[in-house]
Scaffold this motif. Structure first.
Motif, short mmCIF file in Angstrom:
data_model
loop_
_atom_site.label_atom_id
_atom_site.label_comp_id
_atom_site.label_asym_id
_atom_site.label_seq_id
_atom_site.Cartn_x
_atom_site.Cartn_y
_atom_site.Cartn_z
N ASN A 162 0.55 -1.40 0.08
CA ASN A 162 0.18 0.35 0.00
C ASN A 162 1.34 1.36 0.18
OD1 ASN A 162 -2.20 1.88 0.49
ND2 ASN A 162 -2.11 1.32 2.03
N ASP A 164 4.30 2.41 -0.97
CA ASP A 164 3.57 2.63 -1.91
C ASP A 164 3.96 2.41 -2.83
OD1 ASP A 164 1.85 5.19 -2.63
OD2 ASP A 164 2.93 6.22 -2.98
N SER A 166 1.24 1.28 -4.24
CA SER A 166 -0.66 1.74 -4.72
C SER A 166 -0.21 2.81 -5.58
CB SER A 166 -1.72 1.77 -3.67
OG SER A 166 -0.94 2.20 -2.60
N ALA A 170 -0.68 3.01 -9.72
CA ALA A 170 -1.51 4.09 -10.29
C ALA A 170 -0.95 4.94 -10.89
CB ALA A 170 -2.77 4.62 -8.50
N ASN A 222 0.29 10.50 -5.16
CA ASN A 222 -0.27 9.12 -4.27
C ASN A 222 -0.04 8.54 -3.56
OD1 ASN A 222 -2.65 9.40 -6.52
ND2 ASN A 222 -1.44 10.21 -7.69
N ILE A 225 -3.19 4.57 -1.23
CA ILE A 225 -4.22 4.91 -2.05
C ILE A 225 -4.55 3.52 -2.18
CG2 ILE A 225 -3.16 7.14 -2.88
CD1 ILE A 225 -3.51 5.57 -5.32
N GLY A 226 -4.42 3.06 -1.79
CA GLY A 226 -4.52 1.03 -1.80
C GLY A 226 -5.47 0.20 -0.74
N GLU A 321 -6.15 7.29 0.81
CA GLU A 321 -6.92 6.94 1.54
C GLU A 321 -7.96 7.47 2.30
OE1 GLU A 321 -4.89 3.33 2.27
OE2 GLU A 321 -4.90 3.28 3.92
N VAL A 348 -4.58 -4.52 0.80
CA VAL A 348 -5.08 -3.75 -1.11
C VAL A 348 -5.93 -4.15 -1.69
CG1 VAL A 348 -4.02 -2.35 -2.88
CG2 VAL A 348 -2.84 -3.40 -1.16
N THR A 353 -8.40 1.54 -5.55
CA THR A 353 -7.49 2.24 -6.25
C THR A 353 -7.49 2.38 -7.67
OG1 THR A 353 -5.79 0.16 -5.06
CG2 THR A 353 -4.79 1.37 -6.52
#
Length: 459
Positions: A162, A164, A166, A170, A222, A225-226, A321, A348, A353
């Motif tokens: 998550n 990062d 995630s 993205a 970002n 964000i997961g 998130e 996640v 996401t």
């Protein structure tokens, strides 16, 4: 009704053009601002949770992506991770204008760097296609490094699913999808390193951008964000937090900040204007999903890769998130009393996401298709009046159709009213500058709208 006035110094040709355009915005001649842009709808539809999942799984497979981890192995450590990110972006960008490169520097020994260490960002640039706009940049990032409880642990397993992977996934998905499209302005997709060691990768890029006088008109990071699940088990998959700075907490106040404070515009900083635009466009194109603007530069006393951009005077925002689970963040992998700790991939939510990625992509596309925010926006103060007269500099883009005035009450967070005033550079609104905040937006012939610019006093 607002009316337009001509300012001194206009050329004969421009005066002719102004008179040829209906200042009172006849409906048949005005751009349709309610129409969804088909290109943006297509981009949003193409963002794939399955591809994002595949990216996250691959990043986790490197076991650790600590900044000072192995750089030689092809299967483990940060070196393998960055080589894979670069190769994947090159693969998906083949046949497009996407340009992929490393951005590297050596960080000296510091509180979180025990030896001189090469910090490498992976940067994918999609050049703008309009001559008047291609020097205007919009940057989006995720950080691909990871960490354990001990921020100096460079060898222990640290999946960072998550935090990062995630955000990195993205950004990679956005780059691959958006590379197939053309935009007026330039988009920069970055997987940055050494966030956990002190925002070093993003900091280097932001300082270089300022030193080279790059026009970074907006930046998103970002980070985390997961997950849609909070630490108490609640699931919230219908919103994302967007952190937005007001005025910077610096010892010395710049003239720009002084002017904001002098007119009560501390809620109209560059980042707050960008956040309003992001909320509007994100919620417009990702139905049923809320962009919750948080009036802080980041979570309480915490930070992320947007902060070096803020320090350089750029508008920058952070997506995160709604509810972080700290058992799955900055934790060694373990199980205690039946509770699993660690940033593992099973925590996640890939559909969630992807929704955050869609908000990013929709906003970036709208920004890069639209004109630049108007410059030299001023409010006339030479007379005491209950009207508000705004003046601004004409945009350089050839497809600008006109301008829109937006306003809100002083206690409101978002714009409440708007008026197209035509292709002019001065307009009067029958509302008092004492009671409302105003902004000016540029509008192109396709109905793409710029970020609003806050007016300063014209004395």
């Amino acid at each position: 009704m607002p009316h337009a006035r001509l300012t001194p110094g206009l050329t004969a040709g421009l005066i002719t053009a102004l008179f040829a355009t209906s200042v009172f915005a006849a409906p048949s001649a005005s751009p349709d601002l309610t129409r969804r842009q088909p290109q943006i709808d297509k981009i949003v539809a193409e963002i794939s949770p399955k591809r994002i999942e595949a990216y996250v799984r691959k990043l986790v497979s490197f076991e650790t992506r600590h900044t000072m981890s192995d750089t030689v192995s092809e299967t483990r450590g940060i070196g393998a991770a960055r080589r894979w990110i670069k190769a994947e972006l090159e693969r998906c960008g083949a046949g497009t204008a996407l340009q992929v490169a490393y951005d590297s520097h050596v960080a000296p020994v510091s509180a979180r760097i025990s030896r001189p260490t090469e910090i490498v960002n992976v940067v994918a640039t999609l050049p703008g296609t309009q001559e008047a706009s291609k020097a205007r940049l919009y940057v989006v990032s995720g950080h691909y490094d990871s960490r354990n409880t001990d921020v100096m642990d460079a060898t222990g397993k640290s999946p960072g699913a998550n935090d990062d992977a995630s955000g990195t996934a993205a950004v990679m998905e956005m780059a691959c999808v958006m590379a197939k499209h053309k935009f007026d302005a330039t988009l920069v997709f970055m997987a940055v390193a050494a966030e956990e060691q002190g925002l070093l990768g993003a900091g280097h890029w932001a300082r270089q951008a300022r030193a080279n006088n790059l026009n970074v008109a907006g930046m998103f990071t970002n980070d985390i964000i997961g997950s849609s699940r909070a630490d108490d088990g609640r699931v919230d998959n219908k919103q994302v937090r967007l952190f937005s700075q007001s005025v910077p907490a610096t010892k010395e106040m710049s003239e720009a900040v002084r002017a904001l404070l002098a007119t009560g515009g501390e809620n109209d900083s560059l980042s707050r204007q960008l956040a309003r635009h992001t909320k509007e466009q994100g919620e417009r194109y990702v139905k049923g999903f809320k962009v919750s603007v948080i009036h802080r530069h980041d979570r309480y006393l915490r930070g992320g890769d947007h902060m070096p951009f803020l320090e350089q005077g750029y508008a920058a925002l952070r997506f995160t998130e709604p509810n972080e689970d700290f058992a799955h963040q900055h934790q060694n992998l373990r199980t205690e009393d039946g509770k699993v700790y660690g940033d593992l991939i099973e925590f996640v939510d890939f559909d969630y996401t992807a929704k955050v990625a869609k908000v990013n992509a929709a906003t970036l596309a709208s920004l890069a298709l639209a004109p630049a925010a108007p410059q030299q926006v001023k409010v006339r103060t030479d007379k005491l009046t209950n009207d508000t007269t705004l003046v601004w500099q004409a945009n350089a883009e050839p497809d600008v159709a006109g301008y829109r005035i937006v306003w809100r009450e002083t206690t409101a967070a978002g714009w409440q009213g708007s008026k197209l005033v035509g292709n002019v550079n001065e307009a009067t609104i029958k509302l008092s500058k004492d009671n409302y905040f105003f902004g000016v937006q540029a509008v192109d012939k396709e109905g793409n709208v710029s970020v609003a610019t806050y007016p300063l006093p014209l004395r």
